[in-house]
Design a protein around this motif. Sequence first.
Motif, PDB file in Angstrom:
ATOM      1  N   PHE A   1       1.850   3.380   8.043  1.00  0.00           N
ATOM      2  CA  PHE A   1       1.042   4.589   7.820  1.00  0.00           C
ATOM      3  C   PHE A   1      -0.425   4.241   7.556  1.00  0.00           C
ATOM      4  N   GLU A   2      -0.991   3.508   8.509  1.00  0.00           N
ATOM      5  CA  GLU A   2      -2.379   3.084   8.378  1.00  0.00           C
ATOM      6  C   GLU A   2      -3.333   4.286   8.479  1.00  0.00           C
ATOM      7  N   ASN A   3      -4.569   4.046   8.041  1.00  0.00           N
ATOM      8  CA  ASN A   3      -5.673   5.006   8.156  1.00  0.00           C
ATOM      9  C   ASN A   3      -5.318   6.348   7.505  1.00  0.00           C
TER      10      ASN A   3
ATOM     11  N   ASN B   1       9.034   9.066   8.890  1.00  0.00           N
ATOM     12  CA  ASN B   1       8.672   7.890   9.678  1.00  0.00           C
ATOM     13  C   ASN B   1       7.550   8.244  10.635  1.00  0.00           C
ATOM     14  N   GLY B   2       6.984   7.238  11.277  1.00  0.00           N
ATOM     15  CA  GLY B   2       5.891   7.453  12.216  1.00  0.00           C
ATOM     16  C   GLY B   2       6.373   7.414  13.653  1.00  0.00           C
ATOM     17  N   SER B   3       5.763   8.234  14.486  1.00  0.00           N
ATOM     18  CA  SER B   3       6.161   8.263  15.904  1.00  0.00           C
ATOM     19  C   SER B   3       5.757   6.985  16.630  1.00  0.00           C
ATOM     20  N   GLY B   4       4.784   6.254  16.043  1.00  0.00           N
ATOM     21  CA  GLY B   4       4.341   5.011  16.663  1.00  0.00           C
ATOM     22  C   GLY B   4       4.878   3.768  15.978  1.00  0.00           C
TER      23      GLY B   4
ATOM     24  N   ARG C   1       0.821  -1.221   0.000  1.00  0.00           N
ATOM     25  CA  ARG C   1       0.000   0.000   0.000  1.00  0.00           C
ATOM     26  C   ARG C   1       0.853   1.269   0.000  1.00  0.00           C
ATOM     27  N   VAL C   2       1.923   1.287   0.772  1.00  0.00           N
ATOM     28  CA  VAL C   2       2.791   2.468   0.800  1.00  0.00           C
ATOM     29  C   VAL C   2       3.467   2.657  -0.556  1.00  0.00           C
ATOM     30  N   VAL C   3       3.973   1.569  -1.131  1.00  0.00           N
ATOM     31  CA  VAL C   3       4.658   1.627  -2.425  1.00  0.00           C
ATOM     32  C   VAL C   3       3.689   2.101  -3.514  1.00  0.00           C
ATOM     33  N   TYR C   4       2.493   1.531  -3.510  1.00  0.00           N
ATOM     34  CA  TYR C   4       1.468   1.900  -4.497  1.00  0.00           C
ATOM     35  C   TYR C   4       1.159   3.394  -4.411  1.00  0.00           C
ATOM     36  N   ASN C   5       0.980   3.893  -3.190  1.00  0.00           N
ATOM     37  CA  ASN C   5       0.649   5.311  -3.017  1.00  0.00           C
ATOM     38  C   ASN C   5       1.827   6.212  -3.379  1.00  0.00           C
ATOM     39  N   LEU C   6       3.043   5.803  -3.085  1.00  0.00           N
ATOM     40  CA  LEU C   6       4.213   6.577  -3.505  1.00  0.00           C
ATOM     41  C   LEU C   6       4.290   6.638  -5.023  1.00  0.00           C
ATOM     42  N   HIS C   7       4.019   5.508  -5.671  1.00  0.00           N
ATOM     43  CA  HIS C   7       4.043   5.423  -7.128  1.00  0.00           C
ATOM     44  C   HIS C   7       3.118   6.487  -7.732  1.00  0.00           C
ATOM     45  N   TYR C   8       1.871   6.520  -7.259  1.00  0.00           N
ATOM     46  CA  TYR C   8       0.908   7.460  -7.843  1.00  0.00           C
ATOM     47  C   TYR C   8       1.173   8.903  -7.426  1.00  0.00           C
ATOM     48  N   THR C   9       1.772   9.096  -6.260  1.00  0.00           N
ATOM     49  CA  THR C   9       2.134  10.452  -5.856  1.00  0.00           C
ATOM     50  C   THR C   9       3.144  11.034  -6.841  1.00  0.00           C
ATOM     51  N   PHE C  10       4.151  10.240  -7.195  1.00  0.00           N
ATOM     52  CA  PHE C  10       5.146  10.708  -8.168  1.00  0.00           C
ATOM     53  C   PHE C  10       4.523  10.870  -9.554  1.00  0.00           C
ATOM     54  N   HIS C  11       3.676   9.932  -9.954  1.00  0.00           N
ATOM     55  CA  HIS C  11       3.075  10.033 -11.282  1.00  0.00           C
ATOM     56  C   HIS C  11       2.201  11.282 -11.401  1.00  0.00           C
ATOM     57  N   ASN C  12       1.458  11.587 -10.360  1.00  0.00           N
ATOM     58  CA  ASN C  12       0.580  12.757 -10.384  1.00  0.00           C
ATOM     59  C   ASN C  12       1.370  14.062 -10.427  1.00  0.00           C
ATOM     60  N   MET C  13       2.660  14.002 -10.085  1.00  0.00           N
ATOM     61  CA  MET C  13       3.513  15.185 -10.185  1.00  0.00           C
ATOM     62  C   MET C  13       4.215  15.284 -11.538  1.00  0.00           C
ATOM     63  N   GLY C  14       3.886  14.374 -12.456  1.00  0.00           N
ATOM     64  CA  GLY C  14       4.461  14.443 -13.795  1.00  0.00           C
ATOM     65  C   GLY C  14       5.644  13.535 -14.035  1.00  0.00           C
ATOM     66  N   PHE C  15       5.938  12.628 -13.086  1.00  0.00           N
ATOM     67  CA  PHE C  15       7.048  11.690 -13.259  1.00  0.00           C
ATOM     68  C   PHE C  15       6.613  10.479 -14.080  1.00  0.00           C
ATOM     69  N   ASN C  16       7.555   9.915 -14.834  1.00  0.00           N
ATOM     70  CA  ASN C  16       7.401   8.571 -15.379  1.00  0.00           C
ATOM     71  C   ASN C  16       7.932   7.611 -14.317  1.00  0.00           C
ATOM     72  N   VAL C  17       7.075   6.713 -13.838  1.00  0.00           N
ATOM     73  CA  VAL C  17       7.377   5.952 -12.623  1.00  0.00           C
ATOM     74  C   VAL C  17       7.428   4.452 -12.889  1.00  0.00           C
ATOM     75  N   LEU C  18       8.389   3.802 -12.239  1.00  0.00           N
ATOM     76  CA  LEU C  18       8.502   2.339 -12.290  1.00  0.00           C
ATOM     77  C   LEU C  18       8.565   1.787 -10.877  1.00  0.00           C
TER      78      LEU C  18
END
Length: 218
Positions: A193-195, A154-157, A45-62
């Motif tokens: 990074f749940e919820n 990182n998360g405090s918990g 889930r974290v990797v997937y969301n990072l992928h789309y975060t970069f793509h939405n900023m105009g990156f070509n992502v792998l």
Amino acid sequence: MPEVIFPGPEGRLEGRYHPHKGMRDAPIAIILHPHPQFGGTMNNRVVYNLHYTFHNMGFNVLRFNFRGVGRSQGEYDQGIGELSDAASALDYLQSMNQNAKHCWVAGFSFGAWIGMQLLMRRPEITGFISVSPPANMYDFSFLAPCPSSGLVINGSGDRVAPPQDTVNLVNKLHEQKGITITHQEVDGAGHFFENDHMDTLTGSVEGYVQRRLTENTR
């Protein structure tokens, strides 16, 4: 999103490549997944969301599966082979984006450790994102000096990679000249990074990367 198969050191590697059509000089980013022996895959889930975060900023992502994960050939190799896999993935991404002016690497947990090692090997990498780096499990002392600026978040918990170990890592990196390490600790977030903490993570990554792109610095 197109599935891709590309050559790795131990055979085929499976990935997902998401380009922007018609953008010849789009920046590129590679996303690295968590530990293969603890369920880590490119669809984390974290990797997937990072992928789309970069793509939405105009990156070509792998993003891709390390050896022995999913349809990627080979067997787990204690991080040594996985680093070679990451280098092969970056080669593949660069071969299709020869005009890219910016090259970023983002990694989560085990992937953050691999990503930081890739940073040392590849001077063309202009920025990095390290999410939940497991500084309690792996030696990060190879970052001497760290070659480019980046964001450690990182998360405090976090009970997998205790926050104090991340703070100690960041403090060591702060001592180096010529680069800037930005550190953010998300209050209450766990390792994954749940919820609602995922929105905080992606928002922080987007804000940091956008700022770096406009500064055009290493």
